[in-house]
Design a protein around this motif. Sequence first.
Motif, short mmCIF file in Angstrom:
data_model
loop_
_atom_site.label_atom_id
_atom_site.label_comp_id
_atom_site.label_asym_id
_atom_site.label_seq_id
_atom_site.Cartn_x
_atom_site.Cartn_y
_atom_site.Cartn_z
N SER A 6 0.88 -1.19 0.17
CA SER A 6 -0.19 0.14 -0.61
C SER A 6 1.05 1.10 0.20
CB SER A 6 -0.91 0.13 1.20
OG SER A 6 -2.00 1.36 0.87
N VAL A 7 0.43 2.37 -1.26
CA VAL A 7 1.77 3.36 -1.20
C VAL A 7 -0.13 4.38 -1.16
CG1 VAL A 7 3.26 5.17 -3.01
CG2 VAL A 7 2.87 1.99 -2.63
N GLN A 8 0.46 5.08 0.57
CA GLN A 8 -0.22 6.37 0.94
C GLN A 8 -0.05 7.73 0.83
OE1 GLN A 8 -1.07 4.57 4.86
NE2 GLN A 8 -1.94 2.70 3.63
N GLY A 9 -0.14 8.31 -0.11
CA GLY A 9 0.55 9.84 0.02
C GLY A 9 1.66 10.01 -0.25
N VAL A 10 2.16 8.98 -1.61
CA VAL A 10 3.83 9.59 -0.75
C VAL A 10 4.88 10.80 -1.58
CG1 VAL A 10 6.13 8.00 -1.70
CG2 VAL A 10 4.28 6.90 -0.46
N ASP A 11 5.51 10.88 -1.24
CA ASP A 11 6.53 12.64 -2.19
C ASP A 11 7.79 12.02 -1.81
OD1 ASP A 11 3.89 14.05 -2.61
OD2 ASP A 11 4.60 15.06 -0.60
N LYS A 12 8.41 12.38 -2.53
CA LYS A 12 10.31 12.15 -2.57
C LYS A 12 10.71 13.42 -3.11
CE LYS A 12 14.20 10.43 -0.91
NZ LYS A 12 14.18 9.34 0.01
N THR A 13 11.35 13.78 -1.73
CA THR A 13 12.35 15.04 -2.16
C THR A 13 13.45 14.99 -2.28
OG1 THR A 13 10.65 16.28 -1.91
CG2 THR A 13 12.46 17.87 -2.02
N TYR A 14 14.87 15.26 -3.09
CA TYR A 14 15.91 15.25 -3.06
C TYR A 14 16.74 17.20 -2.65
CZ TYR A 14 16.10 10.16 -4.03
OH TYR A 14 15.99 9.56 -4.42
N ARG A 15 17.65 17.57 -1.96
CA ARG A 15 18.09 18.08 -1.53
C ARG A 15 19.39 18.61 -1.93
NH1 ARG A 15 15.26 22.28 1.06
NH2 ARG A 15 17.70 22.94 0.93
N SER A 16 20.04 19.49 -2.65
CA SER A 16 21.00 19.34 -4.32
C SER A 16 21.39 20.63 -3.52
CB SER A 16 21.07 18.42 -5.10
OG SER A 16 22.01 18.69 -5.79
N ALA A 17 22.22 21.13 -3.51
CA ALA A 17 23.43 22.49 -3.77
C ALA A 17 22.59 23.53 -3.42
CB ALA A 17 23.51 22.53 -5.09
N GLY A 18 21.35 23.94 -1.87
CA GLY A 18 20.26 24.19 -1.57
C GLY A 18 19.27 24.08 -2.01
N ARG A 19 18.75 23.25 -3.34
CA ARG A 19 17.41 22.94 -3.95
C ARG A 19 17.13 22.16 -3.81
NH1 ARG A 19 18.66 25.31 -10.10
NH2 ARG A 19 16.05 24.37 -9.96
N SER A 20 15.92 22.40 -3.75
CA SER A 20 15.04 20.88 -3.98
C SER A 20 14.50 20.44 -4.86
CB SER A 20 13.62 21.30 -2.78
OG SER A 20 13.83 21.08 -1.44
N LEU A 21 14.71 19.26 -5.35
CA LEU A 21 14.00 18.30 -6.15
C LEU A 21 12.68 17.40 -6.06
CD1 LEU A 21 14.00 18.40 -9.23
CD2 LEU A 21 15.36 16.49 -9.07
N ALA A 22 11.43 17.98 -6.29
CA ALA A 22 10.43 16.96 -6.36
C ALA A 22 10.52 16.18 -7.13
CB ALA A 22 9.46 17.39 -6.34
N VAL A 23 11.17 14.48 -6.72
CA VAL A 23 10.67 13.45 -7.82
C VAL A 23 9.66 13.25 -7.63
CG1 VAL A 23 12.18 11.28 -8.76
CG2 VAL A 23 13.89 13.29 -6.67
N LEU A 24 8.73 12.92 -6.56
CA LEU A 24 6.92 11.33 -6.76
C LEU A 24 6.79 12.83 -5.64
CD1 LEU A 24 8.83 8.19 -5.54
CD2 LEU A 24 7.90 8.77 -7.74
N GLN A 25 5.35 12.86 -6.40
CA GLN A 25 4.71 13.55 -6.00
C GLN A 25 2.76 13.42 -5.82
OE1 GLN A 25 3.90 17.37 -7.90
NE2 GLN A 25 5.81 16.85 -8.83
N GLN A 26 2.81 12.39 -4.65
CA GLN A 26 1.35 12.33 -3.86
C GLN A 26 0.92 10.89 -4.91
OE1 GLN A 26 -1.33 13.19 -1.66
NE2 GLN A 26 0.73 13.78 -0.56
N ILE A 27 2.14 10.13 -4.87
CA ILE A 27 1.46 8.37 -4.53
C ILE A 27 0.71 7.79 -4.01
CG2 ILE A 27 3.22 6.22 -6.17
CD1 ILE A 27 3.83 8.98 -7.15
#
Length: 230
Positions: A6-27
């Motif tokens: 069960s995958v519930q409201g999954v986000d994945k964000t990576y931080r690099s050089a002070g910036r955020s990169l959203a790889v997954l949003q609300q899966i």
Amino acid sequence: MAVILSVQGVDKTYRSAGRSLAVLQQINFEVETASTIAIVGPSGSGKTTLLGLCAGLDRVSAGDIVLNGISLDALGEDERARVRNQHVGFVFQNFQLLPTLTALENVMVPLELRGERNCKATAQELLDKVGLADRGHHYPLQLSGGEQQRVSIARAFSNSPKILFADEPTGNLDADTSETVENLLFSLNRDMGTTLVLVTHDLELASKTQRIIRMKGGTVVSDTMENNVL
């Protein structure tokens, strides 16, 4: 049918050089026990990241993943490793075999780590199942790509996993060899009742599963049942 994942409201964000990169949003999705499912989408859509999260190889930034009734977000690294060891099998595009060990020894490794008895006999039986009964004494470099992938499948099934995650399992194989590996994955799914979750660029392979989740830009854009009974 029981739910294995069960995958519930999954986000994945990576931080690099002070910036955020959203790889997954609300899966959000659930996977039923003993089913077959493909996750498809263009490069950079988040497929492999999602697979790693589902298998407990990495942590979600938000949401939760429940694997066989166990909330992965609530676990520490050692506990997640135990869950993987007990319930999960992996097949990778680049095989991930240990080059200094024979095919038989590669299959034996996870059995030995679990402290099981009769590791050699069990590993040989698994090699028999994938059609490599006479190749156990060969090292990975002495095997073809298809044979290496079959060794990795035998290793993946060494703990009789409840769920098998396969990341581009035919990505490095020619058409004939790919078909052999595909048939093996689906037959083991059928014979052992193992849930099969594939990440693939191969839409023909995806069409052989019972369900296809399509991703784009880190989100799920469609989730369709294929009504395949293999």
